[in-house]
Design a protein around this motif. Structure first.
Motif, PDB file in Angstrom:
ATOM      1  N   THR A  45       0.836  -1.200   0.000  1.00  0.00           N
ATOM      2  CA  THR A  45       0.000   0.000   0.000  1.00  0.00           C
ATOM      3  C   THR A  45       0.873   1.252   0.000  1.00  0.00           C
ATOM      4  N   THR A  46       1.906   1.262   0.819  1.00  0.00           N
ATOM      5  CA  THR A  46       2.816   2.413   0.868  1.00  0.00           C
ATOM      6  C   THR A  46       3.461   2.636  -0.497  1.00  0.00           C
ATOM      7  N   ILE A  47       3.939   1.550  -1.098  1.00  0.00           N
ATOM      8  CA  ILE A  47       4.572   1.657  -2.415  1.00  0.00           C
ATOM      9  C   ILE A  47       3.583   2.161  -3.451  1.00  0.00           C
ATOM     10  N   ASN A  48       2.373   1.677  -3.391  1.00  0.00           N
ATOM     11  CA  ASN A  48       1.360   2.131  -4.347  1.00  0.00           C
ATOM     12  C   ASN A  48       1.104   3.626  -4.219  1.00  0.00           C
ATOM     13  N   VAL A  49       1.167   4.126  -3.011  1.00  0.00           N
ATOM     14  CA  VAL A  49       0.991   5.569  -2.828  1.00  0.00           C
ATOM     15  C   VAL A  49       2.198   6.325  -3.410  1.00  0.00           C
ATOM     16  N   VAL A  50       3.385   5.832  -3.108  1.00  0.00           N
ATOM     17  CA  VAL A  50       4.613   6.501  -3.579  1.00  0.00           C
ATOM     18  C   VAL A  50       4.660   6.531  -5.108  1.00  0.00           C
ATOM     19  N   THR A  51       4.173   5.466  -5.734  1.00  0.00           N
ATOM     20  CA  THR A  51       4.220   5.404  -7.202  1.00  0.00           C
ATOM     21  C   THR A  51       2.949   5.959  -7.847  1.00  0.00           C
ATOM     22  N   GLY A  52       2.104   6.557  -7.032  1.00  0.00           N
ATOM     23  CA  GLY A  52       0.915   7.208  -7.584  1.00  0.00           C
ATOM     24  C   GLY A  52      -0.188   6.252  -8.010  1.00  0.00           C
ATOM     25  N   LEU A  53      -0.107   5.000  -7.582  1.00  0.00           N
ATOM     26  CA  LEU A  53      -1.130   4.020  -7.972  1.00  0.00           C
ATOM     27  C   LEU A  53      -2.305   3.975  -7.012  1.00  0.00           C
ATOM     28  N   ALA A  54      -2.108   4.532  -5.832  1.00  0.00           N
ATOM     29  CA  ALA A  54      -3.198   4.516  -4.856  1.00  0.00           C
ATOM     30  C   ALA A  54      -3.381   5.912  -4.282  1.00  0.00           C
ATOM     31  N   ASN A  55      -4.619   6.257  -3.983  1.00  0.00           N
ATOM     32  CA  ASN A  55      -4.881   7.555  -3.357  1.00  0.00           C
ATOM     33  C   ASN A  55      -4.643   7.433  -1.852  1.00  0.00           C
ATOM     34  N   TYR A  56      -4.762   8.554  -1.158  1.00  0.00           N
ATOM     35  CA  TYR A  56      -4.587   8.518   0.291  1.00  0.00           C
ATOM     36  C   TYR A  56      -5.380   9.651   0.903  1.00  0.00           C
ATOM     37  N   GLN A  57      -5.620   9.561   2.187  1.00  0.00           N
ATOM     38  CA  GLN A  57      -6.517  10.507   2.826  1.00  0.00           C
ATOM     39  C   GLN A  57      -5.779  11.706   3.404  1.00  0.00           C
ATOM     40  N   SER A  58      -4.627  11.471   4.013  1.00  0.00           N
ATOM     41  CA  SER A  58      -3.868  12.618   4.511  1.00  0.00           C
ATOM     42  C   SER A  58      -2.386  12.314   4.522  1.00  0.00           C
ATOM     43  N   GLY A  59      -1.607  13.395   4.581  1.00  0.00           N
ATOM     44  CA  GLY A  59      -0.163  13.254   4.565  1.00  0.00           C
ATOM     45  C   GLY A  59       0.427  13.845   3.305  1.00  0.00           C
ATOM     46  N   GLU A  60       1.738  13.726   3.212  1.00  0.00           N
ATOM     47  CA  GLU A  60       2.452  14.308   2.087  1.00  0.00           C
ATOM     48  C   GLU A  60       3.489  13.306   1.591  1.00  0.00           C
ATOM     49  N   VAL A  61       3.497  13.084   0.283  1.00  0.00           N
ATOM     50  CA  VAL A  61       4.420  12.094  -0.272  1.00  0.00           C
ATOM     51  C   VAL A  61       5.162  12.732  -1.437  1.00  0.00           C
ATOM     52  N   ARG A  62       6.474  12.770  -1.329  1.00  0.00           N
ATOM     53  CA  ARG A  62       7.288  13.446  -2.339  1.00  0.00           C
ATOM     54  C   ARG A  62       8.398  12.537  -2.865  1.00  0.00           C
ATOM     55  N   VAL A  63       8.725  12.756  -4.129  1.00  0.00           N
ATOM     56  CA  VAL A  63       9.849  12.070  -4.758  1.00  0.00           C
ATOM     57  C   VAL A  63      10.785  13.163  -5.275  1.00  0.00           C
ATOM     58  N   PHE A  64      11.997  13.180  -4.774  1.00  0.00           N
ATOM     59  CA  PHE A  64      12.944  14.268  -5.063  1.00  0.00           C
ATOM     60  C   PHE A  64      12.262  15.639  -4.918  1.00  0.00           C
ATOM     61  N   GLY A  65      11.466  15.770  -3.889  1.00  0.00           N
ATOM     62  CA  GLY A  65      10.842  17.053  -3.587  1.00  0.00           C
ATOM     63  C   GLY A  65       9.540  17.339  -4.320  1.00  0.00           C
ATOM     64  N   HIS A  66       9.166  16.470  -5.252  1.00  0.00           N
ATOM     65  CA  HIS A  66       7.948  16.715  -6.022  1.00  0.00           C
ATOM     66  C   HIS A  66       6.785  15.881  -5.490  1.00  0.00           C
ATOM     67  N   VAL A  68       3.746  13.540  -5.311  1.00  0.00           N
ATOM     68  CA  VAL A  68       3.413  12.400  -6.184  1.00  0.00           C
ATOM     69  C   VAL A  68       2.023  12.499  -6.812  1.00  0.00           C
ATOM     70  N   THR A  69       1.180  13.328  -6.263  1.00  0.00           N
ATOM     71  CA  THR A  69      -0.153  13.495  -6.854  1.00  0.00           C
ATOM     72  C   THR A  69      -0.146  14.641  -7.862  1.00  0.00           C
ATOM     73  N   ARG A  70       0.326  15.784  -7.405  1.00  0.00           N
ATOM     74  CA  ARG A  70       0.292  16.959  -8.293  1.00  0.00           C
ATOM     75  C   ARG A  70       1.295  16.839  -9.436  1.00  0.00           C
ATOM     76  N   GLU A  71       2.396  16.177  -9.193  1.00  0.00           N
ATOM     77  CA  GLU A  71       3.417  16.057 -10.247  1.00  0.00           C
ATOM     78  C   GLU A  71       3.663  14.591 -10.571  1.00  0.00           C
TER      79      GLU A  71
END
Ligand code: ADP
Ligand code: MG
Length: 309
Positions: A45-66, A68-71
């Motif tokens: 589930t965590t990986i799916n969020v990091v790779t943009g495959l799963a949505n989430y309710q709260s928190g912030e997830v970034r890859v190299f500062g970007h 994962v949802t908006r970019e």
């Protein structure tokens, strides 16, 4: 330097079910990070969020500062994903699977074919180039998953239980390959429920249990947290009675009465030896038990370990 992956206070529900609760972790560029936890802990589930495959309710997830949802396109392009389950298109050949993947990342087909050829060669799949994936063995499918993840030469490689159900030979081969890839600069996040795998490969380990992070630490520190070595003395005589009244050293006497174990340090060894000598008990053999990551893990998730017996 920005973390390669940063997850901050991530909470995710599947309907009413809270799969992740306030998960925070950061993977630094160049790291080999292990994400360890039993089945159902929340790794995928965590990986799916990091790779943009799963949505989430709260928190912030970034890859190299970007974000994962908006970019999404930008962050996804930085990651090669080796999923837990085979998810190949059944209508494509092995080579097409790789070439199509490259297409998602805007790699021209000539370049894609070249890379596919190299990776198929490297992963000993060249002879299966024109086959459908169903004709591959389990180990070949696993290698194809990895080859596919590498087509766009990602800075980060995420592998979700890459060695589950893989035979020993391939497991060692993959370990060597991943170590080399990491040495050459690829950041790696690997999930596993094999403690040995995390111990062998990872510089740092995050432990997840029931959707919550229970520890993030260097592999060595995680083992150290278990406390010092345990001594095991194998004896010539039954010492159950000898140790019945002793409280100076916390020890365990096995039911046979001919083996005792206790934590080394704080003068414990001389104290035990003195007691044994006082009763004329001879020592047959002495073993030192290093706490393993398994011990640390069981302790962290609140189950009682066997103390390395
Ligand atoms: N699509 C889904 N719908 C509902 N529950 C799910 C779904 N995917 C996973 N879960 C649940 O979320 C929890 C975490 O699952 P998962 O992330 O797959 O764990 P892990 O990868 O560590 O084995 C489990 O209890 C699992 O049953
Ligand atoms: Mg999983």
């Amino acid at each position: 330097m920005l973390p390669a992956i940063s997850v901050n206070h991530l909470t995710k529900f599947y309907r009413r079910f809270k799969a992740l609760e306030d998960v925070s972790l950061a993977v630094e560029p160049g790291e080999f990070f292990g994400f360890l936890g039993p089945n159902g802990a929340g790794k995928t589930t965590t990986i799916n969020v990091v790779t943009g495959l799963a949505n989430y309710q709260s928190g912030e997830v970034r890859v190299f500062g970007h974000d994962v949802t908006r970019e999404y396109r930008l962050t996804r392009a930085a990651i090669g994903l080796v999923p837990q389950e085979f998810n190949f298109d059944p209508f494509l050949s092995v080579e097409q699977i790789l070439v199509f993947e490259a297409g998602y990342f805007g790699i021209p087909s000539r370049e894609a074919k070249m890379r596919a050829g190299e990776l198929l060669e490297f992963f000993s799949l060249a002879s299966k180039r024109t086959e459908g994936y169903k004709k591959l063995s389990g180990g070949m499918k696993r290698r194809l998953l990895i080859a596919r993840a590498l087509m766009h030469r990602p800075k980060i490689l995420i592998l979700d239980e890459p060695t589950a159900g893989v035979d020993l030979e391939l497991r060692y081969l993959l370990w060597d390959f991943l170590k080399k890839l990491n040495r050459e600069g690829t950041t790696i996040l690997l999930t596993t429920h094999y403690i040995e795998e995390a111990e062998r490969l990872c510089g740092r380990i995050g432990v997840i249990h029931q959707g919550k992070i229970v520890a993030v630490d260097s592999t060595a520190a995680l083992i150290r947290k278990m406390g010092g070595d345990r001594m095991e003395f194998y004896l010539k005589n039954d010492v159950t009675k000898v140790f019945a009244g002793v409280s100076s050293v916390p020890f365990t006497v096995e039911s046979s009465g001919r083996k005792i174990s206790f934590k080394a340090g704080e003068g414990a060894i001389p104290a035990v030896l003195k007691i044994l000598q006082g009763h004329g008990v001879e020592v047959e053999q002495i073993d030192v038990r290093r706490p393993t990551l398994e011990d640390a893990f069981l302790k962290l998730i609140g189950k009682k370990g066997d103390g390395g017996a």
